[in-house]
Write a protein that holds these residues in place. Sequence first.
Motif, PDB file in Angstrom:
ATOM      1  N   ASN B 262      -4.886 -15.832  -6.019  1.00 23.60           N
ATOM      2  CA  ASN B 262      -4.387 -14.574  -5.467  1.00 23.60           C
ATOM      3  C   ASN B 262      -3.554 -13.903  -6.542  1.00 23.60           C
ATOM      4  O   ASN B 262      -2.716 -14.543  -7.177  1.00 23.60           O
ATOM      5  CB  ASN B 262      -3.483 -14.842  -4.256  1.00 23.60           C
ATOM      6  CG  ASN B 262      -4.255 -15.472  -3.110  1.00 23.60           C
ATOM      7  OD1 ASN B 262      -5.135 -14.857  -2.529  1.00 23.60           O
ATOM      8  ND2 ASN B 262      -3.912 -16.724  -2.788  1.00 23.60           N
ATOM      9  N   PHE B 264      -1.060 -10.534  -7.420  1.00 22.70           N
ATOM     10  CA  PHE B 264      -0.331  -9.363  -6.913  1.00 22.70           C
ATOM     11  C   PHE B 264       0.310  -8.648  -8.095  1.00 22.70           C
ATOM     12  O   PHE B 264       1.130  -9.233  -8.799  1.00 22.70           O
ATOM     13  CB  PHE B 264       0.756  -9.799  -5.913  1.00 22.70           C
ATOM     14  CG  PHE B 264       0.195 -10.552  -4.736  1.00 22.70           C
ATOM     15  CD1 PHE B 264      -0.485  -9.881  -3.720  1.00 22.70           C
ATOM     16  CD2 PHE B 264       0.333 -11.937  -4.649  1.00 22.70           C
ATOM     17  CE1 PHE B 264      -1.013 -10.586  -2.647  1.00 22.70           C
ATOM     18  CE2 PHE B 264      -0.195 -12.635  -3.579  1.00 22.70           C
ATOM     19  CZ  PHE B 264      -0.876 -11.962  -2.574  1.00 22.70           C
ATOM     20  N   ASP B 265      -0.093  -7.400  -8.318  1.00 20.22           N
ATOM     21  CA  ASP B 265       0.475  -6.632  -9.424  1.00 20.22           C
ATOM     22  C   ASP B 265       1.817  -6.048  -9.013  1.00 20.22           C
ATOM     23  O   ASP B 265       2.001  -5.641  -7.866  1.00 20.22           O
ATOM     24  CB  ASP B 265      -0.477  -5.498  -9.813  1.00 20.22           C
ATOM     25  CG  ASP B 265      -1.705  -6.041 -10.494  1.00 20.22           C
ATOM     26  OD1 ASP B 265      -1.547  -6.793 -11.469  1.00 20.22           O
ATOM     27  OD2 ASP B 265      -2.833  -5.759 -10.019  1.00 20.22           O
ATOM     28  N   THR B 280       5.996  -6.069  -5.575  1.00 21.77           N
ATOM     29  CA  THR B 280       4.552  -5.861  -5.626  1.00 21.77           C
ATOM     30  C   THR B 280       4.137  -4.831  -4.592  1.00 21.77           C
ATOM     31  O   THR B 280       4.802  -4.657  -3.572  1.00 21.77           O
ATOM     32  CB  THR B 280       3.790  -7.174  -5.365  1.00 21.77           C
ATOM     33  OG1 THR B 280       4.023  -7.572  -4.019  1.00 21.77           O
ATOM     34  CG2 THR B 280       4.249  -8.269  -6.312  1.00 21.77           C
ATOM     35  N   ARG B 281       3.022  -4.182  -4.911  1.00 20.17           N
ATOM     36  CA  ARG B 281       2.537  -3.138  -4.014  1.00 20.17           C
ATOM     37  C   ARG B 281       1.951  -3.756  -2.743  1.00 20.17           C
ATOM     38  O   ARG B 281       2.155  -3.276  -1.651  1.00 20.17           O
ATOM     39  CB  ARG B 281       1.460  -2.321  -4.745  1.00 20.17           C
ATOM     40  CG  ARG B 281       1.181  -0.961  -4.115  1.00 20.17           C
ATOM     41  CD  ARG B 281       0.093  -0.236  -4.881  1.00 20.17           C
ATOM     42  NE  ARG B 281      -1.135  -1.029  -4.847  1.00 20.17           N
ATOM     43  CZ  ARG B 281      -1.825  -1.345  -5.947  1.00 20.17           C
ATOM     44  NH1 ARG B 281      -1.415  -0.942  -7.113  1.00 20.17           N
ATOM     45  NH2 ARG B 281      -2.924  -2.060  -5.851  1.00 20.17           N
ATOM     46  N   ASP B 282       1.246  -4.882  -2.912  1.00 18.98           N
ATOM     47  CA  ASP B 282       0.463  -5.410  -1.796  1.00 18.98           C
ATOM     48  C   ASP B 282       1.166  -6.481  -0.977  1.00 18.98           C
ATOM     49  O   ASP B 282       0.713  -6.812   0.113  1.00 18.98           O
ATOM     50  CB  ASP B 282      -0.846  -6.012  -2.331  1.00 18.98           C
ATOM     51  CG  ASP B 282      -1.734  -4.933  -2.908  1.00 18.98           C
ATOM     52  OD1 ASP B 282      -1.591  -3.764  -2.489  1.00 18.98           O
ATOM     53  OD2 ASP B 282      -2.552  -5.257  -3.779  1.00 18.98           O
ATOM     54  N   ALA B 283       2.257  -7.051  -1.516  1.00 20.91           N
ATOM     55  CA  ALA B 283       2.892  -8.153  -0.791  1.00 20.91           C
ATOM     56  C   ALA B 283       4.408  -8.033  -0.762  1.00 20.91           C
ATOM     57  O   ALA B 283       5.104  -8.992  -0.435  1.00 20.91           O
ATOM     58  CB  ALA B 283       2.474  -9.479  -1.423  1.00 20.91           C
ATOM     59  N   ALA B 301       1.782  -9.573 -13.136  1.00 24.01           N
ATOM     60  CA  ALA B 301       1.009  -9.991 -11.966  1.00 24.01           C
ATOM     61  C   ALA B 301       1.563 -11.335 -11.526  1.00 24.01           C
ATOM     62  O   ALA B 301       1.839 -12.197 -12.361  1.00 24.01           O
ATOM     63  CB  ALA B 301      -0.457 -10.101 -12.316  1.00 24.01           C
ATOM     64  N   GLY B 353      -1.796  -5.820   1.395  1.00 22.36           N
ATOM     65  CA  GLY B 353      -2.786  -6.593   0.649  1.00 22.36           C
ATOM     66  C   GLY B 353      -3.382  -7.724   1.471  1.00 22.36           C
ATOM     67  O   GLY B 353      -3.184  -7.807   2.680  1.00 22.36           O
ATOM     68  N   VAL B 355      -4.155 -12.124   1.267  1.00 30.42           N
ATOM     69  CA  VAL B 355      -3.891 -13.348   0.527  1.00 30.42           C
ATOM     70  C   VAL B 355      -4.826 -14.422   1.063  1.00 30.42           C
ATOM     71  O   VAL B 355      -5.141 -14.455   2.251  1.00 30.42           O
ATOM     72  CB  VAL B 355      -2.404 -13.768   0.639  1.00 30.42           C
ATOM     73  CG1 VAL B 355      -2.036 -14.173   2.062  1.00 30.42           C
ATOM     74  CG2 VAL B 355      -2.082 -14.884  -0.344  1.00 30.42           C
ATOM     75  N   CYS B 385       4.349 -20.130  -8.079  1.00 26.18           N
ATOM     76  CA  CYS B 385       3.803 -18.876  -8.604  1.00 26.18           C
ATOM     77  C   CYS B 385       3.764 -18.922 -10.133  1.00 26.18           C
ATOM     78  O   CYS B 385       4.570 -19.588 -10.771  1.00 26.18           O
ATOM     79  CB  CYS B 385       4.681 -17.696  -8.196  1.00 26.18           C
ATOM     80  SG  CYS B 385       4.767 -17.495  -6.430  1.00 26.18           S
TER      81      CYS B 385
END
Lengths: 304, 390
Positions: B262, B264-265, B280-283, B301, B353, B355, B385
């Motif tokens: 996974n 995430f940027d 992050t944008r998505d999480a 990321a 986002g 995951v 991570c």
Amino acid sequence: MSGRRIFARPARLAAIAPYVWMVLFFLVPFGFVLKISLSQTAIAQPPYEPVFDLTAGWEALRAAFAALSLDNFRLLASDDIYVFAYVRSLTVAVTATALLLLVGYPIAYGMARLPTRWQAVAMVLVIVPFWTSFLIRIYAWINILQHDGLLNQILLALHLVSQPVVWLSTDSAMYIGIVYSYLPFMILPLYATLAKMEPVLEEAASDLGAPPWQVFWLVTFPLSLPGVGAGVLLCFIPIVGEFVIPDLLAGSNSLMIGQTLWLEFFTNKDWPVASAAAIVLLVVLLVPLLLYERLQRRQLEQGR
Amino acid sequence: MTDELPRTDVTADTVGAGALPAAGEPLLRIEGVAKTFGTFRAVNGVSLDIMAGEFFALLGPSGCGKTTLLRMLAGFEAPDEGRILLGGKDIAQALPHERPINMMFQNYALFPHLTVRDNIAFGLKRARLARADIATRVAEMVALVKLEGLEKRKPDQLSGGQRQRVALARALARRPQLLLLDEPLAALDKKLRESTQGELMELQRRLGMTFIIVTHDQEEAMTMASRIGVMRDGKLAQVASPRELYEAPRSRWIAEFVGDINLFDGESKLRDGHRLVIGTRDAGALVVDEPREPVGAGKFAVAIRPEKVKLSRRGPVSEAGHETAINRLDGVIADICYLGGTTTYKVKLDAGGTVQASVANSARLDVNAYSVNQHVVAWFTPDDCVVLPS
């Protein structure tokens, strides 16, 4: 069920077709030649006797059969001229085929290792001479090989010779002509097997410690033997009976069997002796043909 | 080439590695090697040391240059630049038959006109071994790869697995200092491939030989190799142990190429001791451990492997002091993929986002399984991570 039968009939016909062809265009003419070879020459039309006349009745037919004899074959065996012609034909064919293999193998190998798009070009270059009549190409060679021809001009210009070389009416000229004419028949089967062979096999051999000449002798050449066999026979068999090239390019002191046949048929008008000579030639050529047949069958069995 | 090359050890009586380099020196040193075909730079400056006894894997997608590099080691291609040192001697321009290196080819390249025995003996005969020695060595090799009774067969009378064994025996027979294996298992079916992997590893350990395998199959590389070099666009992207490659990939591309992940940027927001908070944008905001090589501010990321993402219905059980350090993402199950040993859940996050979480099916009965549209909490710890430059 009925659908299968509909398809079965044309399939069976297709399977018979080659046999019909063989009977009509090989066996029947062969029967004629065989019969003539057992006849006697005569000043008549046709120039031999006896002639089978199916309308003359049973007795006449039996008499005709009784008149057949092996005299012509005895003549062939007793007269040196024929024996020499056979020996010369076989010698020329063996020499020319060996030369063809020596010249054709490197060309075929080079072609098979070209990039794919250049292989097609090379193939066309090999076949292109066929677009010109065979006779014209042989006459072109006469032109090249004559006293003040292209070959002598080049040799003189390069100072390789000081006097023009006599090429025409020599065995050299004949071999040049034969090798030139038959080269495609040697190259194409060789190319076909070499192109099929995976180059990685040569790499494997070299990886296992074989220097280039061993790679060739132990891997490339053995694997190309089917092509060698096909090329050798495709050249050897017609060269034995070759008439035009030796007649135009070689000297007249020793004749090949094809020339002897021509003389008997057209000059001496001795059809029976010529037929007998043709039958013997066929029997002689049957030996390599059968060998080739066996070779092919063995390969088919191995291929399974 | 006037230097004498290290010769294949073909006279020793027992199977063993060839002459070893001096202690601490690599067996093989590749220095700035490059190869160009036309305008295509297949190998673009590769440097690599391989120690004696290693099982090294070159891994990469097709066209990455791994096969070209292997072919340069075997001698089928000469490098345009750089040196290849084997036991200290430059062999870059030596011909294949002059190198104490053997190769097991993809699709095996067995000689179709020779029997199993003659295929294996081919390299020994080239080394001019005595007839009796060849016979002994061939018998040894046949026993080693368990091909007894098949010596007189031709390659086309063998199964795929048997052919693979002949190829291996043929390559091992000369006792090369280095064995190259080009996709050696690609032609086998899955079950046979797995058992053969084990046999190859066992053989390599027993013979103490140095193996370099080229493969596009990352599982194969991870299973067998002690070290993996990942290649991309003619360059080595990372050289590491399987574990390091998987847990600490050096780039986003490697993280995505090796296994599932996974990503995430986001941008670094603030630093809290040895922890970073990345928006992050998505999480949403994610707390991660600071990477070993410190990173400045900028775009990153956050990468997390699916099996390190845990799922629960109500969120992680709070342990005193740890709560703030746990990344907690709310979402609903969007997709379920049952794989037998594990189940992969795709969770649509409330933050936007998705995951992926891979959960071991540790119980036969699915009392703990989730269903589509169920609300879940996906959570993971900062040290699971990896922060990658974006």
